[in-house]
Design a protein around this motif. Structure first.
Motif, PDB file in Angstrom:
ATOM      1  N   PRO A   1       0.834  -1.209   0.000  1.00 31.08           N
ATOM      2  CA  PRO A   1       0.000   0.000   0.000  1.00 31.08           C
ATOM      3  C   PRO A   1       0.867   1.257   0.000  1.00 31.08           C
ATOM      4  CG  PRO A   1       0.009  -1.026   2.163  1.00 31.08           C
ATOM      5  CD  PRO A   1       0.670  -2.000   1.229  1.00 31.08           C
ATOM      6  N   ARG A   2       0.318   2.314  -0.542  1.00 31.32           N
ATOM      7  CA  ARG A   2       1.066   3.569  -0.629  1.00 31.32           C
ATOM      8  C   ARG A   2       1.311   4.138   0.769  1.00 31.32           C
ATOM      9  NH1 ARG A   2      -2.064   7.517  -3.805  1.00 31.32           N
ATOM     10  NH2 ARG A   2      -1.305   6.455  -5.666  1.00 31.32           N
ATOM     11  N   LYS A   3       2.576   4.341   1.104  1.00 27.56           N
ATOM     12  CA  LYS A   3       2.953   4.906   2.395  1.00 27.56           C
ATOM     13  C   LYS A   3       3.686   6.236   2.240  1.00 27.56           C
ATOM     14  CE  LYS A   3       3.322   0.382   4.664  1.00 27.56           C
ATOM     15  NZ  LYS A   3       4.222  -0.567   5.383  1.00 27.56           N
ATOM     16  N   LEU A   4       4.302   6.413   1.090  1.00 28.78           N
ATOM     17  CA  LEU A   4       5.041   7.641   0.824  1.00 28.78           C
ATOM     18  C   LEU A   4       4.337   8.424  -0.277  1.00 28.78           C
ATOM     19  CD1 LEU A   4       8.658   6.150   0.722  1.00 28.78           C
ATOM     20  CD2 LEU A   4       7.586   7.380   2.632  1.00 28.78           C
ATOM     21  N   PRO A   5       4.545   9.738  -0.320  1.00 28.76           N
ATOM     22  CA  PRO A   5       3.967  10.528  -1.414  1.00 28.76           C
ATOM     23  C   PRO A   5       4.499  10.031  -2.759  1.00 28.76           C
ATOM     24  CG  PRO A   5       4.785  11.956   0.340  1.00 28.76           C
ATOM     25  CD  PRO A   5       5.279  10.581   0.648  1.00 28.76           C
ATOM     26  N   THR A   6       3.682  10.125  -3.781  1.00 27.31           N
ATOM     27  CA  THR A   6       4.119   9.713  -5.114  1.00 27.31           C
ATOM     28  C   THR A   6       5.091  10.733  -5.694  1.00 27.31           C
ATOM     29  OG1 THR A   6       2.258  10.865  -6.143  1.00 27.31           O
ATOM     30  CG2 THR A   6       1.939   8.538  -5.570  1.00 27.31           C
ATOM     31  N   ILE A   7       5.803  10.312  -6.728  1.00 23.48           N
ATOM     32  CA  ILE A   7       6.659  11.236  -7.467  1.00 23.48           C
ATOM     33  C   ILE A   7       5.783  12.335  -8.071  1.00 23.48           C
ATOM     34  CG2 ILE A   7       8.306  11.438  -9.368  1.00 23.48           C
ATOM     35  CD1 ILE A   7       9.288   9.749  -7.027  1.00 23.48           C
ATOM     36  N   LYS A   8       6.285  13.550  -8.126  1.00 24.69           N
ATOM     37  CA  LYS A   8       5.517  14.629  -8.741  1.00 24.69           C
ATOM     38  C   LYS A   8       5.104  14.238 -10.153  1.00 24.69           C
ATOM     39  CE  LYS A   8       7.404  18.610  -6.253  1.00 24.69           C
ATOM     40  NZ  LYS A   8       8.124  19.913  -6.389  1.00 24.69           N
ATOM     41  N   LEU A   9       3.890  14.607 -10.508  1.00 18.36           N
ATOM     42  CA  LEU A   9       3.362  14.244 -11.826  1.00 18.36           C
ATOM     43  C   LEU A   9       4.255  14.767 -12.941  1.00 18.36           C
ATOM     44  CD1 LEU A   9       1.184  13.004 -13.594  1.00 18.36           C
ATOM     45  CD2 LEU A   9      -0.136  15.116 -13.344  1.00 18.36           C
TER      46      LEU A   9
END
Length: 239
Positions: free
Chosen positions: A121-129
């Motif tokens: 599951p996502r735990k860290l912010p995603t890379i900027k779009l």
């Protein structure tokens, strides 16, 4: 760079590669060589990062993800950059299977993201779009000289099937714009049965045989349509 190589991104790219049926396709067309595997792995790794960034930024629902992926993957990546839309003119006898593949490869992220949320599951912010777009575009430019994928192939596709390529492009852009506006209105969909179906599709995707790919193709389309017609699945959050 190390921020990119996370468990989630790596598994996401792997799930994309398997669930879209690339194991069978690559084994059939000879891409299962060390260079071919590297290129395919990087392609799906970067595409997962791009799609994951879009999901996070626009809080996409399942139907939004379906429409966005139809534009980016079914039409832009495989249809135009890889030239598969040209098959409507070059191989008219394959129009049915070409169309079915366009549909099937619109659905696969729904199953990939569902499985991914179970194991990573996502735990860290995603890379900027913007960064994910730049990386993916750089990869496209890098592969373009091969003439089998990229900008040169895109021009070739439009030259061989101009009307069909144009129509697909228009529909894809409309689907993309609508998809970005379809934010999730309910929590993430949870179902043991859907999870089981996703695992079964994953197993089919791991079998390097044409019969397994046909089963994967038909099963994913049928299951995908059954669930996307359910309001609580359609409007649910992807993650």
């Amino acid at each position: 760079m190390l921020r990119l190589i996370t468990k989630r991104n790596t598994l996401g790219g792997l799930l994309f590669l398997v669930l879209v049926g690339e194991v069978t396709v690559a084994s059939a067309n000879g891409l299962f060589t060390p260079p071919g595997l590297i290129i395919l792995s990087v392609l799906y790794f970067l595409y997962f990062i791009l799609l994951d960034s879009l999901v996070a930024k626009y809080r996409l629902s399942n139907i939004g993800l379906l429409l966005v992926n139809f534009c980016l993957y079914s039409v832009f990546i495989t249809g135009l950059l890889h030239g598969e839309i040209g098959d409507y003119v070059l191989r008219p006898e394959n129009r049915v299977i070409t169309t079915l593949i366009r549909i099937q490869c619109s659905f696969y992220p729904l199953f990939a993201f569902y499985l991914l949320e179970k194991v990573a599951p996502r735990k860290l912010p995603t890379i900027k779009l913007s960064q994910s777009v730049y990386m993916f575009m750089a990869f496209i430019v890098l592969l373009s000289p091969s003439k089998s994928f990229g900008l040169i192939k895109l021009v070739d596709t439009f030259s061989k099937a101009p009307l069909i390529a144009f129509c697909f492009s228009v529909v894809a852009v409309v689907a993309f714009i609508i998809g970005l506006q379809l934010h999730s209105t309910t929590a993430r969909f949870k179902s043991r049965f859907f999870g089981l179906l996703s695992v079964l599709l994953l197993i089919l995707g791991l079998i390097p045989h044409l019969a397994a790919f046909i089963l994967l193709l038909l099963a994913m389309i049928i299951i995908g349509f059954i669930y996307i017609l359910k309001p609580y699945f359609r409007t649910a959050s992807v993650v």
